[in-house]
Design an enzyme around this catalytic site. Structure first.
Site, mmCIF file in Angstrom:
data_model
loop_
_atom_site.group_PDB
_atom_site.id
_atom_site.type_symbol
_atom_site.label_atom_id
_atom_site.label_comp_id
_atom_site.label_asym_id
_atom_site.label_seq_id
_atom_site.Cartn_x
_atom_site.Cartn_y
_atom_site.Cartn_z
ATOM 1 C CG ASP A 222 -1.765 -1.174 1.420
ATOM 2 O OD1 ASP A 222 -1.366 -2.270 1.018
ATOM 3 O OD2 ASP A 222 -2.858 -1.023 1.991
ATOM 4 C CG HIS A 224 -3.390 3.750 1.715
ATOM 5 N ND1 HIS A 224 -4.691 3.812 1.251
ATOM 6 C CD2 HIS A 224 -3.271 2.550 2.336
ATOM 7 C CE1 HIS A 224 -5.329 2.697 1.586
ATOM 8 N NE2 HIS A 224 -4.489 1.909 2.233
ATOM 9 C CG ASP A 251 -5.448 -0.483 -0.471
ATOM 10 O OD1 ASP A 251 -6.292 -0.822 -1.320
ATOM 11 O OD2 ASP A 251 -5.612 -0.669 0.744
ATOM 12 C CG ASP A 254 -9.490 5.936 -1.003
ATOM 13 O OD1 ASP A 254 -9.837 6.996 -1.538
ATOM 14 O OD2 ASP A 254 -10.150 4.880 -1.098
ATOM 15 N NE ARG A 255 -7.425 4.480 5.681
ATOM 16 C CZ ARG A 255 -8.271 4.734 6.667
ATOM 17 N NH1 ARG A 255 -8.221 5.915 7.264
ATOM 18 N NH2 ARG A 255 -9.167 3.860 7.033
ATOM 19 C CG ASN A 283 -9.247 -2.676 0.689
ATOM 20 O OD1 ASN A 283 -8.016 -2.592 0.636
ATOM 21 N ND2 ASN A 283 -9.928 -2.159 1.690
ATOM 22 C CG HIS A 284 -8.699 1.860 0.172
ATOM 23 N ND1 HIS A 284 -9.456 2.898 0.663
ATOM 24 C CD2 HIS A 284 -8.475 1.044 1.228
ATOM 25 C CE1 HIS A 284 -9.675 2.730 1.952
ATOM 26 N NE2 HIS A 284 -9.085 1.608 2.312
ATOM 27 C CG HIS A 332 -4.867 -5.250 -1.533
ATOM 28 N ND1 HIS A 332 -3.832 -4.356 -1.380
ATOM 29 C CD2 HIS A 332 -5.809 -4.903 -0.624
ATOM 30 C CE1 HIS A 332 -4.138 -3.490 -0.437
ATOM 31 N NE2 HIS A 332 -5.329 -3.801 0.047
ATOM 32 N NE ARG A 382 -8.574 -5.821 6.580
ATOM 33 C CZ ARG A 382 -7.704 -4.817 6.503
ATOM 34 N NH1 ARG A 382 -8.121 -3.582 6.482
ATOM 35 N NH2 ARG A 382 -6.407 -5.068 6.440
ATOM 36 C CG HIS A 409 -5.901 -5.774 3.128
ATOM 37 N ND1 HIS A 409 -6.686 -4.690 2.778
ATOM 38 C CD2 HIS A 409 -6.752 -6.676 3.689
ATOM 39 C CE1 HIS A 409 -7.940 -4.946 3.107
ATOM 40 N NE2 HIS A 409 -8.006 -6.129 3.658
#
Length: 479
Positions: A222, A224, A251, A254-255, A283-284, A332, A382, A409
């Protein structure tokens, strides 16, 4: 277990957990809270504090369970309602979040924050219901009606111009622009996304590659939206070249608040060298996450709404896994709910028939699952997907002739972790995640002999723009 001596010792452990939490060492904090609860399980604050640490590690399912336990012990515990609401919000379960924010208001009618959050959750529930009501089963391509060639690049544009093919000169200039807080022209951004969408759409669901003599491959987890940390990877390890390929394991966005910069840079390299950079979906790279965790808002702020739509279409075209030398499966999230699932099942999965992962099925499991230390399978920490134990990993690797799986992840404090007797490797490449977690980043270097070499690195300074700056929901900024 409920003796005064146990309670005193457990409280001391909670204090140690709080100290670790203050130092942003969430896993250590959880270890201390675990020990406290083993000694004395009647104090709701132990569970509530652990819930907050789980939120920081994005273990929202565990956070909900802990907050619920705290409320069983004390049904007036406002912090527990609040934290359960935040955890439910994080997995987009806004209906349950509304109930808990209202529970706070019932006990504390003057709580302005709870009133605002309850109203925001109700608004999000209505938005999701509206989007579902107007959803088209097979919407037209976002590129339809988008005449990229007709978009004019103004005379005053001060960057390198892009023709019909990507160039290293354009990429070098783009990096400089991004570092200086500038954008590339929206025409060029559209060109990049369109070119890469076409490239990755044609790739198989599981890309299969080797590492030839004289070449090397680097696997990253990730990133991110942490653009300056991505540049640090390239500074330490070299940029993608004809002899040095990269695999980014989902990923990208995002964030972090430079998600468009990361996506455009990785895509530009993919266009320049289709066999020099590989991109797995995370997943993002999905609509529901992007609408909440910042990428949609960032696209709209820096470019326009159409930019998000074309990125979304490109994300749904990304491969879901990469097989390296028939030895390492890179995906991922992780493994599956059924032991019979094989590499051949991944090969045959038609990801183009399912744009978004949904709540069940192979795609969801590949993007969302996590390893656990206990044998067998367990509920997801999660709140989405599941967890798989070392025996599950062992069987999957043996059945498919693999040495190990490589996944991402999850934050790992040292940037990576080797689990399940060496068969499950997690790599995470966003150091000092969200500017709050004191973790390192890591990447994996692989040569022709297919041996894994781990390199750990530290976060680097970045301009003063906070994570989640473009998130549409203020709920997320509180995680």
């Amino acid at each position: 277990m409920a003796s005064p001596d146990n309670r005193e010792a457990a409280t001391a452990l909670k204090v140690k957990g709080n100290k670790a939490f203050t130092s942003h060492d969430w896993p250590t904090a959880i270890d201390f809270y675990n020990q406290a609860i083993e000694l004395y399980d009647k104090d709701p604050s132990f569970f509530c504090n652990r819930a907050q640490a789980h939120i920081k590690l994005e273990a929202y399912g565990f956070a909900i369970a802990d907050a619920t336990k705290a409320l069983e012990l004390d049904d007036g515990y406002l912090k527990a309602y609040w934290r359960r609401a935040l955890a439910n919000s994080a997995i987009l379960n806004y209906r349950e979040a509304v109930k808990d924010f209202k529970a706070v208001l019932k006990r504390d009618p003057s709580n302005r924050d709870a009133k605002l959050k309850a109203a925001e959750c109700e608004k999000l529930v209505r938005r999701l219901e509206f989007e579902k009501a107007i959803e088209v089963s097979d919407p037209p391509s976002a590129f339809e009606g988008l005449d990229i060639g007709a978009i004019n690049v103004e005379e005053g544009y001060d960057g390198v111009r892009l023709g019909d093919e990507m160039t290293q000169e354009f990429i070098d200039d783009m990096i400089v622009r991004f570092k200086e807080g500038k954008k590339i022209h929206r025409k060029y951004a559209f060109q990049i996304v369109k070119a890469v969408k076409d490239i990755v759409y044609a790739e198989p669901t599981m890309v299969e590659i080797g590492v030839d003599e004289g070449k090397r491959l680097t696997v990253c987890g990730d990133t991110h939206g942490q653009f300056f940390d991505l540049l640090e990877i390239f500074r330490l390890n070299g940029f993608p070249t004809d002899t040095h390929a990269y695999l980014f394991n989902g990923d990208f966005v995002d964030r972090g608040s430079w998600s468009t910069e990361i996506a455009l840079l990785l895509y530009a390299y993919k266009w320049l060298r289709p066999n020099g950079i590989f991109l797995n979906r995370g997943n993002h790279e999905t609509d529901d996450m992007n609408k909440v965790y910042g990428f949609e808002g960032e696209c709209k702020a820096k470019y326009n709404e159409t930019m998000f739509k074309v990125f979304s279409e490109s994300f749904s075209a990304l491969p879901l896994a990469t097989l390296i030398g028939n030895k390492f499966l890179v995906l991922h999230g992780g493994l599956f709910s059924n032991d019979k699932t094989s590499l051949e099942d991944i090969r045959k999965l038609n990801r183009h028939n399912q744009k978004q992962p949904g709540q069940q099925g192979l795609m969801m499991e590949m993007l969302w699952t996590d390893p656990q230390t206990e044998p067998g399978r367990g509920p997801s920490k999660r709140g989405v997907g599941l967890q798989f134990g070392p025996d599950v990993t062992k069987r999957f690797c043996e059945n498919n002739g693999l040495e190990a799986i490589i996944r991402s992840h999850e934050v790992r404090m040292n940037g990576y972790e080797v689990e399940h007797d060496g068969r499950c490797i997690t790599v995470f490449s966003a150091p000092k995640y969200c500017d709050t977690t004191e973790n390192k980043g890591a990447f994996i270097k692989i040569g022709p002999e297919l041996k894994l070499e781990y390199q750990v690195f530290e976060a680097v300074p970045h301009p003063d723009i906070k994570p989640m700056a473009y998130a549409q929901s203020s709920l997320m900024s509180m995680m």
